[in-house]
Enzyme design. Structure first.
Site, PDB file in Angstrom:
ATOM      1  N   HIS A  15      -2.938  -4.039  12.288  1.00  0.00           N
ATOM      2  CA  HIS A  15      -3.576  -4.229  10.987  1.00  0.00           C
ATOM      3  C   HIS A  15      -2.643  -3.722   9.891  1.00  0.00           C
ATOM      4  O   HIS A  15      -1.452  -3.486  10.118  1.00  0.00           O
ATOM      5  CB  HIS A  15      -4.941  -3.540  10.950  1.00  0.00           C
ATOM      6  CG  HIS A  15      -4.894  -2.079  11.260  1.00  0.00           C
ATOM      7  ND1 HIS A  15      -4.768  -1.114  10.301  1.00  0.00           N
ATOM      8  CD2 HIS A  15      -4.946  -1.428  12.453  1.00  0.00           C
ATOM      9  CE1 HIS A  15      -4.761   0.076  10.873  1.00  0.00           C
ATOM     10  NE2 HIS A  15      -4.858  -0.086  12.172  1.00  0.00           N
ATOM     11  N   HIS A 298     -11.986  -0.232   5.440  1.00  0.00           N
ATOM     12  CA  HIS A 298     -11.360   0.844   4.674  1.00  0.00           C
ATOM     13  C   HIS A 298     -12.352   1.515   3.731  1.00  0.00           C
ATOM     14  O   HIS A 298     -12.269   2.721   3.484  1.00  0.00           O
ATOM     15  CB  HIS A 298     -10.154   0.305   3.907  1.00  0.00           C
ATOM     16  CG  HIS A 298      -8.935   0.172   4.756  1.00  0.00           C
ATOM     17  ND1 HIS A 298      -7.853  -0.615   4.420  1.00  0.00           N
ATOM     18  CD2 HIS A 298      -8.621   0.726   5.947  1.00  0.00           C
ATOM     19  CE1 HIS A 298      -6.930  -0.526   5.353  1.00  0.00           C
ATOM     20  NE2 HIS A 298      -7.376   0.280   6.294  1.00  0.00           N
ATOM     21  N   ARG A 405       6.430  20.364  12.132  1.00  0.00           N
ATOM     22  CA  ARG A 405       7.490  19.466  12.599  1.00  0.00           C
ATOM     23  C   ARG A 405       8.399  19.109  11.422  1.00  0.00           C
ATOM     24  O   ARG A 405       8.182  18.104  10.748  1.00  0.00           O
ATOM     25  CB  ARG A 405       6.886  18.208  13.211  1.00  0.00           C
ATOM     26  CG  ARG A 405       5.950  18.466  14.384  1.00  0.00           C
ATOM     27  CD  ARG A 405       5.441  17.147  14.947  1.00  0.00           C
ATOM     28  NE  ARG A 405       4.526  17.309  16.055  1.00  0.00           N
ATOM     29  CZ  ARG A 405       3.205  17.377  15.955  1.00  0.00           C
ATOM     30  NH1 ARG A 405       2.636  17.290  14.742  1.00  0.00           N
ATOM     31  NH2 ARG A 405       2.442  17.523  17.015  1.00  0.00           N
ATOM     32  N   ARG A 441       9.459  24.590  13.087  1.00  0.00           N
ATOM     33  CA  ARG A 441      10.397  24.168  14.125  1.00  0.00           C
ATOM     34  C   ARG A 441      11.560  23.464  13.447  1.00  0.00           C
ATOM     35  O   ARG A 441      11.358  22.508  12.689  1.00  0.00           O
ATOM     36  CB  ARG A 441       9.722  23.218  15.114  1.00  0.00           C
ATOM     37  CG  ARG A 441      10.681  22.752  16.216  1.00  0.00           C
ATOM     38  CD  ARG A 441       9.993  21.899  17.251  1.00  0.00           C
ATOM     39  NE  ARG A 441       9.653  20.573  16.747  1.00  0.00           N
ATOM     40  CZ  ARG A 441       8.977  19.662  17.447  1.00  0.00           C
ATOM     41  NH1 ARG A 441       8.557  19.960  18.673  1.00  0.00           N
ATOM     42  NH2 ARG A 441       8.704  18.481  16.939  1.00  0.00           N
ATOM     43  N   GLU A 540      10.646  24.444  26.645  1.00  0.00           N
ATOM     44  CA  GLU A 540      10.377  23.080  27.111  1.00  0.00           C
ATOM     45  C   GLU A 540      11.382  22.622  28.158  1.00  0.00           C
ATOM     46  O   GLU A 540      11.183  21.586  28.790  1.00  0.00           O
ATOM     47  CB  GLU A 540      10.355  22.103  25.929  1.00  0.00           C
ATOM     48  CG  GLU A 540      11.514  22.242  24.992  1.00  0.00           C
ATOM     49  CD  GLU A 540      11.289  21.544  23.653  1.00  0.00           C
ATOM     50  OE1 GLU A 540      10.494  20.592  23.597  1.00  0.00           O
ATOM     51  OE2 GLU A 540      11.924  21.949  22.671  1.00  0.00           O
ATOM     52  N   ASN A 563       4.313  19.077  26.359  1.00  0.00           N
ATOM     53  CA  ASN A 563       4.582  17.642  26.536  1.00  0.00           C
ATOM     54  C   ASN A 563       5.927  17.416  27.214  1.00  0.00           C
ATOM     55  O   ASN A 563       6.020  16.761  28.258  1.00  0.00           O
ATOM     56  CB  ASN A 563       4.556  16.921  25.191  1.00  0.00           C
ATOM     57  CG  ASN A 563       3.201  16.992  24.517  1.00  0.00           C
ATOM     58  OD1 ASN A 563       2.242  17.479  25.086  1.00  0.00           O
ATOM     59  ND2 ASN A 563       3.126  16.511  23.291  1.00  0.00           N
ATOM     60  N   ASP A 564       6.996  17.943  26.603  1.00  0.00           N
ATOM     61  CA  ASP A 564       8.329  17.748  27.181  1.00  0.00           C
ATOM     62  C   ASP A 564       8.509  18.564  28.460  1.00  0.00           C
ATOM     63  O   ASP A 564       9.149  18.108  29.412  1.00  0.00           O
ATOM     64  CB  ASP A 564       9.405  18.126  26.162  1.00  0.00           C
ATOM     65  CG  ASP A 564       9.670  16.997  25.169  1.00  0.00           C
ATOM     66  OD1 ASP A 564       9.171  15.877  25.398  1.00  0.00           O
ATOM     67  OD2 ASP A 564      10.367  17.232  24.164  1.00  0.00           O
ATOM     68  N   ARG A 574       6.859   9.902  30.532  1.00  0.00           N
ATOM     69  CA  ARG A 574       5.443   9.558  30.376  1.00  0.00           C
ATOM     70  C   ARG A 574       5.244   8.212  29.686  1.00  0.00           C
ATOM     71  O   ARG A 574       4.134   7.686  29.659  1.00  0.00           O
ATOM     72  CB  ARG A 574       4.692  10.654  29.620  1.00  0.00           C
ATOM     73  CG  ARG A 574       5.130  10.884  28.201  1.00  0.00           C
ATOM     74  CD  ARG A 574       4.212  11.899  27.544  1.00  0.00           C
ATOM     75  NE  ARG A 574       4.633  12.201  26.178  1.00  0.00           N
ATOM     76  CZ  ARG A 574       3.862  12.818  25.298  1.00  0.00           C
ATOM     77  NH1 ARG A 574       2.647  13.189  25.638  1.00  0.00           N
ATOM     78  NH2 ARG A 574       4.293  13.076  24.085  1.00  0.00           N
ATOM     79  N   CYS A 611       2.055  24.734  22.241  1.00  0.00           N
ATOM     80  CA  CYS A 611       1.872  23.848  21.088  1.00  0.00           C
ATOM     81  C   CYS A 611       1.887  22.371  21.452  1.00  0.00           C
ATOM     82  O   CYS A 611       1.974  21.516  20.582  1.00  0.00           O
ATOM     83  CB  CYS A 611       2.929  24.129  20.014  1.00  0.00           C
ATOM     84  SG  CYS A 611       4.625  23.852  20.539  1.00  0.00           S
ATOM     85  N   HIS A 747     -45.945  25.717  21.147  1.00  0.00           N
ATOM     86  CA  HIS A 747     -45.102  26.195  22.241  1.00  0.00           C
ATOM     87  C   HIS A 747     -44.710  25.040  23.158  1.00  0.00           C
ATOM     88  O   HIS A 747     -45.373  24.000  23.205  1.00  0.00           O
ATOM     89  CB  HIS A 747     -45.819  27.284  23.044  1.00  0.00           C
ATOM     90  CG  HIS A 747     -47.158  26.863  23.550  1.00  0.00           C
ATOM     91  ND1 HIS A 747     -48.291  26.871  22.759  1.00  0.00           N
ATOM     92  CD2 HIS A 747     -47.567  26.402  24.769  1.00  0.00           C
ATOM     93  CE1 HIS A 747     -49.330  26.453  23.460  1.00  0.00           C
ATOM     94  NE2 HIS A 747     -48.916  26.148  24.675  1.00  0.00           N
TER      95      HIS A 747
END
Length: 831
Positions: A15, A298, A405, A441, A540, A563-564, A574, A611, A747
């Protein structure tokens, strides 16, 4: 010619947003690039977002990019990396149908006989206002404007004006608004959009107005034919920018149907474009009923982001006759209450009171530090890529940023950001954070994140290649610039530095040398900066695990990039569908490795965080807590749920779970352990101050039961207040619970109550309990768990016996406050 073949990874198809990003990626190359959807047998110029949208590409469609030209080799390398790694990030997952299912109508509302129309919930919430009908614009007056010699000039002027207006709005907006405005800007700047209008004027001799409308209709016809609901709903965006263009070109002809909201309004329309929504005064927009809007439009995304409730499925002709009347739009139960009487209005006033309490409590809970049930502290932080994400992360309860990042600043541009640009970006997030820690990082670029202006040759295995800290010595000037920018920004907040892809001690020693050089340079240049900075590394690369003791002598903390690390530990890519099923961090080997890292670091007084995606997986939170991690950093929307779950976990029980998991022989055994693991419930007393109220004003019995059940939901004693209330009413219908003396004891035994509770409301004025025993001014509600056995009879009997005692009743009615009632009951009752 070179070809990239792939399956479309976008959940919502190709899209506007991902089409624009793909177009931007392709437009930086001289080569001709053609996008092909093999399922549709559709081809498109990959440098035109409209052409890309027109291919009707859906999730998992077989696609390819054909690249032909002087820079095809480099283009293929960069675009292949983009498709494999970052293309999916251009899409966003919308709420599922299950998340938007309406609650059954509560008995405390249905008993009041409201005049209701039933619809479909598109955005949850409740709004009270006047029904106002917005008629759709007719474009006929634009279509008949005769052609003019000035049409081409008019078109260019109108396109430029609209672009300028959108850019101005982009500077003023953020979040979803900014994303959608960017998509609209890309559409009007698309060569195909304006080119087709010019073609219609030149070849078919249409006037400008007719050409704009014809172009709109042609594009909308393509989108409407798509098999994807998401792509069909982009029709509204095309209509929006086309109508804006018409109004800019002929503002005197007919103004767009913009509405001024002077009082709380429930807006009723066939549809509403994003620009129309953004022009509204949201303070007075109580809700919307949109006949044709779909679940991923949207406009609806903007409404959800602005907490505006929305219903669909109500024909306009069924509502038109109520225009101007007061109403309640209930997008929790999926109903519109027309001209509510006093009792129905009272129901929604109670609902609003409960909603306000819940919102206040959630804000307080998000602001609290994260602890386990036995008070084990663990930091919960956010992963972000831009400073704009920081305020939202902190609002969700982030106690800091565990991963900023910085490489995002280097991507999708022709040259590296200079020191000042970086300084301002880092300073912005630090100022937003106050004293919260921000872990920057350093740039993880190269390899799988190819940057064209670095001219790093293509690699066969980019994930294992020349990237992150490995490229810093060659690009020492680039790295030093980043260090200078971070050190300058660090003087404005709690900045920390983290180095990615470290595998040897030599690398971190070199980095520390560069850091000292940067500090010396900043002193020499007379620039404000931090004299020291906390330094850590991403863990990592598996080799680091065996020399953690040496790294502890040189760095302050460790953050595991799960992840790594998972890829490198198992030698699994992956993104390769043939081996991606092997990608699983919850195995004995991975958990033992985590345990080894944490133990070695803690023995030397260093903290360890995580992380990667694993940090935000609620199913694995007991394991991560049990392994002794000091910090979990995750996508910020996950933070509230993780904090809430953490408060239910006992760290000692989780430590034993982690020990057992490390002794397992397979991932399947670990999963079975997790399934069997049942955290001990946080035991709450039957009587608590949070459930006792004095001087309450209710108009009827329904409000009393609604409020007391809803309050249990606010306090976390039930996650299903509507269902609990239904159980109370079912018992009430067997025999009314008025017991005389001005007292009622509704009750139930219910599966929906998590913590058995006694709730009390002493009323300012008595209400009709629809009982032969007369009106009621004291409500004592018992909600006991379904597994309580005969305990409910014991509790009920004790209360009934005590209430016969006149002195006890008088003490309850005379008590000055809720605490006095609690003290009296704790003294007189034994459970």
């Amino acid at each position: 010619m070179l070809t990239i073949q792939f399956l479309c990874p976008l959940p919502n198809g190709l899209h506007a947003r991902p089409a624009w990003e793909l177009k931007e990626q392709c437009s930086q190359w001289q080569s001709e690039i053609t996008f092909i959807n093999h399922r549709q047998n559709a081809k498109a110029d990959a440098k035109s977002s409209l052409a890309l949208i027109g291919t009707g590409t859906l999730f998992n469609d077989s696609c390819s990019l054909n690249i032909s030209g002087s820079d095809e080799e480099q283009a293929r390398r960069v675009l292949e990396e983009y498709i494999q790694v970052r293309f999916i990030d251009s899409d966003s997952v919308q709420p599922t149908l299950a998340e938007l299912t309406a609650h059954p109508l509560p008995r405390s509302l249905s008993r009041l006989n409201p005049d209701l129309l039933y619809g479909n919930v598109l955005a949850s919430g409740v709004g009270v206002g006047t029904l106002t009908l917005l008629q759709s614009d007719s474009l006929d007056s634009y279509r008949v404007i005769p052609a003019s010699a000035q049409d081409s000039t008019l078109l260019e002027h109108s396109l430029a004006t609209l672009a300028e207006q959108l850019n101005q709005q982009l500077r003023e907006r953020d979040g979803e608004s900014k994303t959608i405005l960017s998509a609209h800007l890309s559409l009007i700047q698309d060569d195909e959009f304006a080119g087709n209008i010019r073609h219609l004027m030149a070849e078919q001799h249409q006037g400008l107005g007719a050409a704009i409308i014809s172009n709109m209709e042609q594009i909308c016809a393509k989108l409407s034919a798509s098999a994807s609901d998401y792509l069909r709903e982009r029709v509204s965006d095309i209509r929006d920018i086309s109508e804006q263009l018409l109004h800019i070109t002929w503002p005197e002809l007919k103004p767009r149907n913009n509405l001024v909201l002077e009082k709380p309004t429930i807006l009723v329309a066939e549809d509403l474009t994003p620009s129309q929504f953004l022009s509204l005064d949201l303070k007075n927009l109580a809700g919307m009923i949109l006949e044709k809007t779909g679940r991923t439009s949207h406009t609806l995304i903007l409404a959800r982001a602005s907490a505006i409730p929305v219903l669909s499925g109500l024909p306009l002709d069924a509502i038109a006759r109520y225009a101007g009347q007061p109403a309640v739009l209930d997008a929790q139960c999926g109903v519109l209450a027309i001209n509510p009487n006093d009792a129905v209005s009272g129901y929604y006033q109670v609902a609003q009171t409960l909603a306000d309490k819940r919102q206040k409590q959630q804000a307080q809970a998000a602001a609290q530090l994260a602890y386990s049930r036995d008070k084990k502290r663990i930091d919960i932080a956010a992963n972000i890529g831009t400073a704009l994400e920081a305020p939202g992360a902190f609002a969700n309860g982030a106690e800091g940023v565990g991963l900023f990042r910085t490489e995002m600043l280097y991507m999708d541009r022709d040259s590296a950001p200079d020191e000042q640009e970086q300084f301002e970006a880092y300073q912005q997030v630090l100022l937003a954070a106050g004293d919260k820690p921000i872990i920057f990082r350093t740039m993880d670029i190269g390899g799988d994140k190819s940057i064209p202006y670095l001219n790093i040759p293509q690699e066969e295995n980019p994930f294992l290649g020349y990237r992150a800290v490995r490229i810093y010595p060659e690009f020492a000037g680039l790295f030093r610039t980043q260090l200078r920018a971070i050190l300058r920004a660090a003087s404005f907040g709690n900045a920390q530095l983290m180095i990615p892809m470290v595998h040897s001690l030599d690398q971190i020693l070199w980095v520390k040398g560069e850091l000292q050089k940067a500090i010396v340079e900043l002193k020499r240049d007379g620039l404000r900066h931090a004299e020291t900075i906390t330094l850590g590394i991403m863990v990592e690369v598996p080799s680091v695990c065996y020399i953690i003791d040496h790294f502890c002598d040189e760095v302050d903390f460790f953050s595991i990039g799960s992840n790594d690390m998972t890829q490198y530990l198992y030698a699994v890519d992956r993104n390769n569908p043939r081996v991606s099923p092997l990608y699983n961090p919850i195995t004995p080997s991975f958990l033992r490795m985590l345990q080894q890292i944490v133990t070695a670091a803690h023995q030397r007084g260093k903290w360890v965080g995580i992380c990667g995606e694993l940090g935000g997986e609620s199913r694995y939170l007991p394991l991560l807590l049990g392994l002794g991690l000091d910090e979990l950093s995750m996508s910020s929307p996950r933070i509230p749920a993780v904090k809430s779950q953490l408060r239910q976990l006992d760290s000692e029980a989780c430590r034993e779970l982690a020990r057992q998991a490390c002794e397992c022989r397979s991932a399947q055994e670990i999963e079975a352990l997790l399934t069997a693991f049942t955290p001990e419930e946080d035991v709450r007393p039957l009587l608590a101050l949070e459930n006792i109220f004095v001087d309450q004003s209710f108009s009827n019995k329904e409000q009393a039961i609604q409020f007391l059940c809803g309050n249990l939901g606010v306090n976390g004693r039930t996650e299903h207040p509507f269902e609990l209330e239904e159980d109370v009413w079912q018992r009430e219908e067997i025999v009314t619970t008025g017991v005389g003396f001005g007292v009622a004891i509704p009750h139930t035994k219910s599966q929906w109550i998590r913590h058995s509770s006694i709730s009390i409301a002493r009323l300012v004025k008595p209400v009709d309990w629809q009982s032969e025993m007369g009106e009621v001014e004291l409500v004592i509600m018992l909600t006991l768990g379904a597994n309580e056995g005969m305990n409910h009879v014991k509790v009920f009997s004790q209360l009934a016996r005590k209430l016969v005692n006149k002195n006890f009743r008088q003490s309850l009615f005379a008590a000055q406050d809720a605490q006095s009632i609690l003290t009296l009951l704790e003294t007189e009752l034994t459970f």
